[in-house]
Design a protein around this motif. Structure first.
Motif, PDB file in Angstrom:
ATOM      1  N   VAL A   1       0.842  -1.205   0.000  1.00 30.52           N
ATOM      2  CA  VAL A   1       0.000   0.000   0.000  1.00 30.52           C
ATOM      3  C   VAL A   1       0.880   1.259   0.000  1.00 30.52           C
ATOM      4  O   VAL A   1       0.601   2.231  -0.704  1.00 30.52           O
ATOM      5  CB  VAL A   1      -0.955  -0.005   1.211  1.00 30.52           C
ATOM      6  N   TYR A   2       1.966   1.208   0.783  1.00 33.64           N
ATOM      7  CA  TYR A   2       2.895   2.344   0.770  1.00 33.64           C
ATOM      8  C   TYR A   2       3.447   2.585  -0.635  1.00 33.64           C
ATOM      9  O   TYR A   2       3.627   3.725  -1.058  1.00 33.64           O
ATOM     10  CB  TYR A   2       4.067   2.076   1.718  1.00 33.64           C
ATOM     11  N   GLU A   3       3.768   1.492  -1.344  1.00 32.61           N
ATOM     12  CA  GLU A   3       4.287   1.654  -2.709  1.00 32.61           C
ATOM     13  C   GLU A   3       3.252   2.351  -3.578  1.00 32.61           C
ATOM     14  O   GLU A   3       3.580   3.237  -4.371  1.00 32.61           O
ATOM     15  CB  GLU A   3       4.630   0.295  -3.328  1.00 32.61           C
ATOM     16  N   ASP A   4       1.986   1.930  -3.437  1.00 30.67           N
ATOM     17  CA  ASP A   4       0.913   2.589  -4.210  1.00 30.67           C
ATOM     18  C   ASP A   4       0.888   4.078  -3.885  1.00 30.67           C
ATOM     19  O   ASP A   4       0.867   4.931  -4.779  1.00 30.67           O
ATOM     20  CB  ASP A   4      -0.465   2.000  -3.852  1.00 30.67           C
ATOM     21  N   LEU A   5       0.879   4.385  -2.575  1.00 31.00           N
ATOM     22  CA  LEU A   5       0.709   5.782  -2.154  1.00 31.00           C
ATOM     23  C   LEU A   5       1.912   6.651  -2.535  1.00 31.00           C
ATOM     24  O   LEU A   5       1.753   7.753  -3.070  1.00 31.00           O
ATOM     25  CB  LEU A   5       0.502   5.845  -0.630  1.00 31.00           C
ATOM     26  N   THR A   6       3.112   6.136  -2.272  1.00 31.28           N
ATOM     27  CA  THR A   6       4.277   6.971  -2.592  1.00 31.28           C
ATOM     28  C   THR A   6       4.436   7.088  -4.106  1.00 31.28           C
ATOM     29  O   THR A   6       4.972   8.082  -4.595  1.00 31.28           O
ATOM     30  CB  THR A   6       5.569   6.434  -1.936  1.00 31.28           C
ATOM     31  N   GLY A   7       3.935   6.094  -4.844  1.00 34.83           N
ATOM     32  CA  GLY A   7       3.935   6.218  -6.309  1.00 34.83           C
ATOM     33  C   GLY A   7       3.060   7.376  -6.749  1.00 34.83           C
ATOM     34  O   GLY A   7       3.457   8.204  -7.583  1.00 34.83           O
ATOM     35  N   ILE A   8       1.869   7.448  -6.164  1.00 37.37           N
ATOM     36  CA  ILE A   8       0.941   8.531  -6.509  1.00 37.37           C
ATOM     37  C   ILE A   8       1.564   9.885  -6.175  1.00 37.37           C
ATOM     38  O   ILE A   8       1.618  10.800  -7.004  1.00 37.37           O
ATOM     39  CB  ILE A   8      -0.391   8.363  -5.736  1.00 37.37           C
ATOM     40  N   PHE A   9       2.086  10.009  -4.951  1.00 40.21           N
ATOM     41  CA  PHE A   9       2.627  11.316  -4.541  1.00 40.21           C
ATOM     42  C   PHE A   9       3.968  11.618  -5.229  1.00 40.21           C
ATOM     43  O   PHE A   9       4.279  12.777  -5.500  1.00 40.21           O
ATOM     44  CB  PHE A   9       2.730  11.397  -3.014  1.00 40.21           C
TER      45      PHE A   9
ATOM     46  N   ALA B   1       8.534  14.797  -2.313  1.00 39.13           N
ATOM     47  CA  ALA B   1       9.669  14.023  -1.812  1.00 39.13           C
ATOM     48  C   ALA B   1       9.139  13.033  -0.787  1.00 39.13           C
ATOM     49  O   ALA B   1       8.225  13.352  -0.029  1.00 39.13           O
ATOM     50  CB  ALA B   1      10.691  14.953  -1.162  1.00 39.13           C
ATOM     51  N   VAL B   2       9.664  11.810  -0.794  1.00 39.67           N
ATOM     52  CA  VAL B   2       9.241  10.777   0.160  1.00 39.67           C
ATOM     53  C   VAL B   2      10.323  10.648   1.226  1.00 39.67           C
ATOM     54  O   VAL B   2      11.474  10.358   0.904  1.00 39.67           O
ATOM     55  CB  VAL B   2       9.046   9.419  -0.546  1.00 39.67           C
TER      56      VAL B   2
ATOM     57  N   GLN C   1       1.576   5.316   9.405  1.00 41.92           N
ATOM     58  CA  GLN C   1       0.894   6.493   8.867  1.00 41.92           C
ATOM     59  C   GLN C   1       1.612   6.974   7.621  1.00 41.92           C
ATOM     60  O   GLN C   1       2.804   6.717   7.423  1.00 41.92           O
ATOM     61  CB  GLN C   1       0.861   7.625   9.906  1.00 41.92           C
ATOM     62  N   LEU C   2       0.852   7.672   6.792  1.00 42.11           N
ATOM     63  CA  LEU C   2       1.453   8.449   5.722  1.00 42.11           C
ATOM     64  C   LEU C   2       1.038   9.890   5.972  1.00 42.11           C
ATOM     65  O   LEU C   2      -0.154  10.197   6.073  1.00 42.11           O
ATOM     66  CB  LEU C   2       0.957   8.010   4.340  1.00 42.11           C
ATOM     67  N   GLU C   3       2.046  10.726   6.146  1.00 41.95           N
ATOM     68  CA  GLU C   3       1.819  12.129   6.445  1.00 41.95           C
ATOM     69  C   GLU C   3       2.135  12.938   5.197  1.00 41.95           C
ATOM     70  O   GLU C   3       3.105  12.641   4.495  1.00 41.95           O
ATOM     71  CB  GLU C   3       2.787  12.546   7.567  1.00 41.95           C
TER      72      GLU C   3
ATOM     73  N   VAL D   1       5.879  13.682   1.567  1.00 43.25           N
ATOM     74  CA  VAL D   1       5.106  12.683   2.310  1.00 43.25           C
ATOM     75  C   VAL D   1       6.083  11.922   3.197  1.00 43.25           C
ATOM     76  O   VAL D   1       7.223  11.680   2.819  1.00 43.25           O
ATOM     77  CB  VAL D   1       4.315  11.691   1.414  1.00 43.25           C
ATOM     78  N   VAL D   2       5.607  11.577   4.403  1.00 51.50           N
ATOM     79  CA  VAL D   2       6.416  10.865   5.386  1.00 51.50           C
ATOM     80  C   VAL D   2       5.791   9.499   5.594  1.00 51.50           C
ATOM     81  O   VAL D   2       4.587   9.400   5.846  1.00 51.50           O
ATOM     82  CB  VAL D   2       6.400  11.596   6.742  1.00 51.50           C
ATOM     83  N   ARG D   3       6.588   8.455   5.506  1.00 52.78           N
ATOM     84  CA  ARG D   3       6.046   7.130   5.793  1.00 52.78           C
ATOM     85  C   ARG D   3       6.743   6.564   7.027  1.00 52.78           C
ATOM     86  O   ARG D   3       7.925   6.828   7.254  1.00 52.78           O
ATOM     87  CB  ARG D   3       6.209   6.177   4.608  1.00 52.78           C
ATOM     88  N   GLY D   4       6.006   5.784   7.821  1.00 53.56           N
ATOM     89  CA  GLY D   4       6.678   5.160   8.956  1.00 53.56           C
ATOM     90  C   GLY D   4       5.733   4.656  10.024  1.00 53.56           C
ATOM     91  O   GLY D   4       4.513   4.843   9.962  1.00 53.56           O
ATOM     92  N   LYS D   5       6.339   3.997  11.025  1.00 56.77           N
ATOM     93  CA  LYS D   5       5.572   3.397  12.115  1.00 56.77           C
ATOM     94  C   LYS D   5       5.281   4.427  13.191  1.00 56.77           C
ATOM     95  O   LYS D   5       6.090   5.307  13.457  1.00 56.77           O
ATOM     96  CB  LYS D   5       6.387   2.278  12.755  1.00 56.77           C
ATOM     97  N   VAL D   6       4.132   4.267  13.835  1.00 58.34           N
ATOM     98  CA  VAL D   6       3.788   5.091  14.992  1.00 58.34           C
ATOM     99  C   VAL D   6       3.235   4.170  16.087  1.00 58.34           C
ATOM    100  O   VAL D   6       2.879   3.020  15.810  1.00 58.34           O
ATOM    101  CB  VAL D   6       2.760   6.196  14.620  1.00 58.34           C
TER     102      VAL D   6
END
Ligand code: FA5
Length: 338
Positions: free
Chosen positions: A106-114, A120-121, A203-205, A182-187
């Motif tokens: 899912v992260y790959e999908d989202l960071t691909g879109i952004f 910047a990721v 989360q994706l910020e 966009v920021v990806r990571g664990k919370v």
């Protein structure tokens, strides 16, 4: 002795045996060598004939040794080649293949879109300090919003970040506007778990800051993300909400449906316009670090969403806890798929 030696050579089954036959006859204290040494004790008239005789024996033995050695070496090589032969026509053995975890997909999908929208990721630290996680985001210690994000505190007074929003602050302290990240990571949150809540999740910020950025930009961006996830007819819905670090703030949901006719509003995350207090806190940190204050008068929007929600619906996973239970029956379904 000659016949005996030649026979022993002929019958030596391997190079090791051949070597000991060699030592026995023509080695330093071998039988032939000793005979040669004994020549000196013979009367001179016998010496010549006897010497020639022994030399002939020695030559015959040397020649036989050479031949036998060549034969045995060849045989040893053949045996080695036969034992090491590879049958390249055999079918291969299946190798255990890994796969991307559904959350990473899912992260790959989202960071691909952004990424295509020019963002910047980035990632950031999971161990945070109170100032970045709360204070600079307009959540002072007495603020009731702290109760909404129950916190894992570490012994040194630091904490496990309860959301990815502290990276808004860190990134703005280090970079000047305009910016799109966009920021990806664990919370982590100190919460009871259930089918849709985990104590560790992702989360994706998103953060966009510049001149004249407006709520319309935010809505357009979230709609573009929804179209990227669910196709051109995707719909999004915004509802007023409250986050101390936004003004105004909103929650957003995406209309989700699948080919089996299931559909619903998927509550994805929170968003809003960056609160002026956040810009002020960032400029304070910049000033303390000897950098110019550059955020006054800027505008921006931010959003934060949970990829687990997207993955649960996309892959039909009914309970968020399956993602992190490391059960091969669950994760094995994603093996080999990238
Ligand atoms: C926040 O964490 C804000 N930082 C989001 C934000 C960013 C708002 C920028 C405005 C501007 P919230 O606590 O609602 O907001 O969490 C955001 C999303 O994380 C939720 O919508 C949900 O998808 C996911 N989430 C929250 N708690 C959990 C949990 N325990 N388990 C799984 N997902 C969760």
């Amino acid at each position: 002795m000659r016949e005996e030696a030649l026979q022993a050579i002929q019958e030596a089954p391997d190079l090791g045996t051949l070597q000991s036959v060699k030592t026995r006859y023509v080695g330093k204290s071998g039988l032939v060598t000793r005979e040669l040494g004994a020549l000196g004790k013979l009367p001179p008239e016998e010496r010549k004939a006897r010497g020639a005789e022994i030399n002939a024996v020695r030559q015959a033995i040397d020649a036989a040794l050479g031949e036998r050695e060549a034969v045995l070496k060849r045989a040893a090589l053949d045996a080695r080649l036969a034992s090491e032969a590879l049958d390249v026509t055999l079918p291969g053995l299946p190798l255990p293949a890994g796969g991307l975890h559904p959350i990473n997909r899912v992260y790959e999908d989202l960071t691909g879109i952004f990424g295509r929208l020019g963002y910047a990721v980035i990632e950031g630290p999971e161990v945070e300090d109170e100032h970045h996680n709360f204070e600079a985001l307009n959540v002072p210690w007495y603020h009731p919003a702290r109760d909404l994000q129950d916190t894992f505190w570490l012994e040194d007074g630091r904490l496990l970040r309860t959301h990815t929003s502290p990276m808004q602050v860190r990134y703005m302290v280090d970079h000047e506007p305009p910016l799109k990240i966009v920021v990806r990571g664990k919370v982590y949150r100190y919460e009871a778990t259930d089918a849709t809540h985990e104590a560790m999740f992702h989360q994706l910020e998103g953060l966009v800051v510049g001149d004249g950025i407006s709520m319309a930009d935010l809505k357009g961006t979230v709609a573009e993300m929804a179209r990227g996830l669910y196709g051109p007819t995707a719909r999004v819905r915004f509802q007023p909400s409250y986050y101390p670090f936004t003004e105004p703030g909103a929650d957003f949901a995406v209309w989700w449906e699948n080919p089996r006719g299931e559909s619903k509003w998927l509550e994805l995350g929170g968003c809003g316009m960056v609160h002026p207090s956040v810009f002020r806190a960032v400029d304070d940190l910049r000033e303390a670090a000897g950098k110019p204050r550059v955020y006054e008068g800027k505008t921006g929007f931010a959003f934060g969403l949970g990829p687990e929600r997207i993955a649960m619906l996309k892959y039909g996973i009914p309970d968020i806890r399956y993602f992190y239970a490391n059960d091969p029956r669950v994760l094995g379904q994603f093996r080999g798929e990238l």
